[in-house]
Design a protein around this motif. Sequence first.
Motif, PDB file in Angstrom:
ATOM      1  N   MET A   1      37.338  15.649  38.826  1.00 56.71           N
ATOM      2  CA  MET A   1      36.886  16.648  39.797  1.00 56.71           C
ATOM      3  C   MET A   1      36.165  17.773  39.070  1.00 56.71           C
ATOM      4  N   ALA A   2      35.041  18.202  39.637  1.00 54.03           N
ATOM      5  CA  ALA A   2      34.273  19.282  39.008  1.00 54.03           C
ATOM      6  C   ALA A   2      34.970  20.606  39.180  1.00 54.03           C
ATOM      7  N   THR A   3      34.872  21.468  38.190  1.00 55.30           N
ATOM      8  CA  THR A   3      35.433  22.813  38.273  1.00 55.30           C
ATOM      9  C   THR A   3      34.319  23.805  38.071  1.00 55.30           C
ATOM     10  N   ARG A   4      34.490  24.988  38.614  1.00 55.47           N
ATOM     11  CA  ARG A   4      33.478  26.024  38.480  1.00 55.47           C
ATOM     12  C   ARG A   4      33.866  26.999  37.387  1.00 55.47           C
ATOM     13  N   ASP A   5      32.966  27.214  36.430  1.00 56.49           N
ATOM     14  CA  ASP A   5      33.157  28.226  35.402  1.00 56.49           C
ATOM     15  C   ASP A   5      32.510  29.500  35.911  1.00 56.49           C
ATOM     16  N   THR A   6      33.329  30.396  36.469  1.00 50.31           N
ATOM     17  CA  THR A   6      32.788  31.600  37.088  1.00 50.31           C
ATOM     18  C   THR A   6      32.332  32.631  36.066  1.00 50.31           C
ATOM     19  N   THR A   7      32.726  32.465  34.819  1.00 44.77           N
ATOM     20  CA  THR A   7      32.285  33.396  33.770  1.00 44.77           C
ATOM     21  C   THR A   7      30.958  32.890  33.228  1.00 44.77           C
ATOM     22  N   ASP A   8      29.898  33.045  34.039  1.00 49.37           N
ATOM     23  CA  ASP A   8      28.594  32.487  33.695  1.00 49.37           C
ATOM     24  C   ASP A   8      27.826  33.451  32.798  1.00 49.37           C
ATOM     25  N   THR A   9      28.379  33.702  31.611  1.00 49.90           N
ATOM     26  CA  THR A   9      27.727  34.592  30.662  1.00 49.90           C
ATOM     27  C   THR A   9      26.653  33.828  29.903  1.00 49.90           C
ATOM     28  N   THR A  10      25.918  34.547  29.068  1.00 47.69           N
ATOM     29  CA  THR A  10      24.815  33.935  28.329  1.00 47.69           C
ATOM     30  C   THR A  10      25.289  32.770  27.473  1.00 47.69           C
ATOM     31  N   ASP A  11      26.497  32.879  26.908  1.00 47.71           N
ATOM     32  CA  ASP A  11      26.990  31.855  25.991  1.00 47.71           C
ATOM     33  C   ASP A  11      27.979  30.902  26.650  1.00 47.71           C
ATOM     34  N   SER A  12      28.199  31.003  27.969  1.00 44.28           N
ATOM     35  CA  SER A  12      29.165  30.129  28.617  1.00 44.28           C
ATOM     36  C   SER A  12      28.646  28.697  28.628  1.00 44.28           C
ATOM     37  N   PRO A  13      29.559  27.720  28.543  1.00 45.84           N
ATOM     38  CA  PRO A  13      29.119  26.314  28.576  1.00 45.84           C
ATOM     39  C   PRO A  13      28.290  25.997  29.815  1.00 45.84           C
ATOM     40  N   ARG A  14      28.692  26.535  30.946  1.00 49.75           N
ATOM     41  CA  ARG A  14      27.966  26.260  32.189  1.00 49.75           C
ATOM     42  C   ARG A  14      26.526  26.787  32.101  1.00 49.75           C
ATOM     43  N   ARG A  15      26.369  27.997  31.617  1.00 50.70           N
ATOM     44  CA  ARG A  15      25.043  28.595  31.504  1.00 50.70           C
ATOM     45  C   ARG A  15      24.172  27.811  30.526  1.00 50.70           C
ATOM     46  N   ALA A  32      13.844  13.382  33.593  1.00 47.82           N
ATOM     47  CA  ALA A  32      14.253  13.809  32.251  1.00 47.82           C
ATOM     48  C   ALA A  32      15.630  14.447  32.252  1.00 47.82           C
ATOM     49  N   VAL A  33      16.131  14.774  33.442  1.00 46.99           N
ATOM     50  CA  VAL A  33      17.417  15.467  33.539  1.00 46.99           C
ATOM     51  C   VAL A  33      18.535  14.441  33.672  1.00 46.99           C
ATOM     52  N   SER A  34      18.778  13.694  32.616  1.00 40.71           N
ATOM     53  CA  SER A  34      19.928  12.791  32.577  1.00 40.71           C
ATOM     54  C   SER A  34      21.107  13.539  31.974  1.00 40.71           C
ATOM     55  N   THR A  35      22.313  13.132  32.331  1.00 38.73           N
ATOM     56  CA  THR A  35      23.495  13.823  31.797  1.00 38.73           C
ATOM     57  C   THR A  35      23.531  13.743  30.271  1.00 38.73           C
ATOM     58  N   ARG A  36      23.121  12.613  29.723  1.00 40.83           N
ATOM     59  CA  ARG A  36      23.143  12.460  28.264  1.00 40.83           C
ATOM     60  C   ARG A  36      22.131  13.407  27.613  1.00 40.83           C
ATOM     61  N   ALA A  37      20.915  13.474  28.176  1.00 40.88           N
ATOM     62  CA  ALA A  37      19.872  14.330  27.593  1.00 40.88           C
ATOM     63  C   ALA A  37      20.235  15.803  27.727  1.00 40.88           C
ATOM     64  N   VAL A  38      20.783  16.180  28.856  1.00 38.26           N
ATOM     65  CA  VAL A  38      21.162  17.578  29.059  1.00 38.26           C
ATOM     66  C   VAL A  38      22.287  17.965  28.115  1.00 38.26           C
ATOM     67  N   ALA A  39      23.272  17.098  27.984  1.00 37.40           N
ATOM     68  CA  ALA A  39      24.389  17.385  27.084  1.00 37.40           C
ATOM     69  C   ALA A  39      23.889  17.552  25.645  1.00 37.40           C
ATOM     70  N   PRO A  47      30.932  14.493  28.965  1.00 34.78           N
ATOM     71  CA  PRO A  47      32.069  14.783  29.854  1.00 34.78           C
ATOM     72  C   PRO A  47      32.108  16.239  30.337  1.00 34.78           C
ATOM     73  N   ALA A  48      31.536  17.151  29.551  1.00 37.43           N
ATOM     74  CA  ALA A  48      31.532  18.556  29.969  1.00 37.43           C
ATOM     75  C   ALA A  48      30.734  18.740  31.252  1.00 37.43           C
ATOM     76  N   ILE A  49      29.662  17.963  31.404  1.00 36.86           N
ATOM     77  CA  ILE A  49      28.845  18.063  32.613  1.00 36.86           C
ATOM     78  C   ILE A  49      29.628  17.580  33.823  1.00 36.86           C
ATOM     79  N   TYR A  50      30.324  16.455  33.660  1.00 34.39           N
ATOM     80  CA  TYR A  50      31.118  15.937  34.777  1.00 34.39           C
ATOM     81  C   TYR A  50      32.251  16.889  35.139  1.00 34.39           C
ATOM     82  N   ARG A  51      32.822  17.514  34.123  1.00 30.86           N
ATOM     83  CA  ARG A  51      33.930  18.440  34.382  1.00 30.86           C
ATOM     84  C   ARG A  51      33.448  19.670  35.133  1.00 30.86           C
ATOM     85  N   LEU A  52      32.252  20.176  34.793  1.00 31.52           N
ATOM     86  CA  LEU A  52      31.762  21.419  35.397  1.00 31.52           C
ATOM     87  C   LEU A  52      30.964  21.202  36.682  1.00 31.52           C
ATOM     88  N   PHE A  53      30.264  20.051  36.785  1.00 31.75           N
ATOM     89  CA  PHE A  53      29.348  19.862  37.912  1.00 31.75           C
ATOM     90  C   PHE A  53      29.619  18.617  38.747  1.00 31.75           C
TER      91      PHE A  53
END
Length: 261
Positions: A1-15, A32-39, A47-53
């Motif tokens: 299940m995706a979770t929201r990282d509400t601390t969307d600072t400049t260095d946050s993983p989500r940002r 070009a926006v594949s999960t592998r390429a973005v990661a 897995p970080a993408i699936y966890r956050l989005f």
Amino acid sequence: MATRDTTDTTDSPRRRIVEAAVELLESGGPDAVSTRAVAAAAGMQPPAIYRLFGDKEGLLEAVAEHGYAQFLESKRALLDPEPQDAVEDLRRGWDTVVEFGISRPELFAVMNRATGRGADLAHRAGLEILHGRVRRLAAGGWLRVGEELAAQIIQATGRGAVITWHSTPPERRDPALLTVLREAMVAAITRAEPMVPAGETGPAAAARALRAALPGEADEAGEAGVLSEAELHLLREWLTRLAADGGAPRDQTYRREDHGA
């Protein structure tokens, strides 16, 4: 299940992930926006993408939300709450939208397809700015059409300008198209002078100006003044009718039902 990282600072993983996705989108398009390429671009594991989005669609919704945030920032930077020239302010606002869409086509397309709550809220915030401009035009007696129709014409011409520009081969694009569309929009919704032109009958322009000067529905409780909430509602309905039909004379034939008989 995706979770929201509400601390969307400049260095946050989500940002970092969202910004990497935007960069890939604008350089290579949606494919070009594949999960592998973005990661990889964000220096993280997929897995970080699936966890956050959740999935790629969830990531694109976040990209759209990010795009709206940047778009609103550019609009607010140019926003003048009390412009000296409301018509020129309309031109600036239209140019801002069109320039964003032309300079960032892939992001603009993703923003227009977005259906998520965050993007929807940002879209509504943009519409509030648009309706504020339209209301100032109405309050100054500039509008020749109703406020809602004016807003729709502004949106339709702006979006149409962007779509037409990108659907035209680069060698055939003419910047004059944008100027002509903008001025056609201005001519369609505003008057040459803030008054009822000669030959136009009825109090339509005055009705639009007075309606725009009334407190908004959300403000009625605190700013109603001498009128009650019910009276304001009724007055707004009457003014809307007058503004919509141009104050055309109605049949004055006496009808028994109109007088409770």
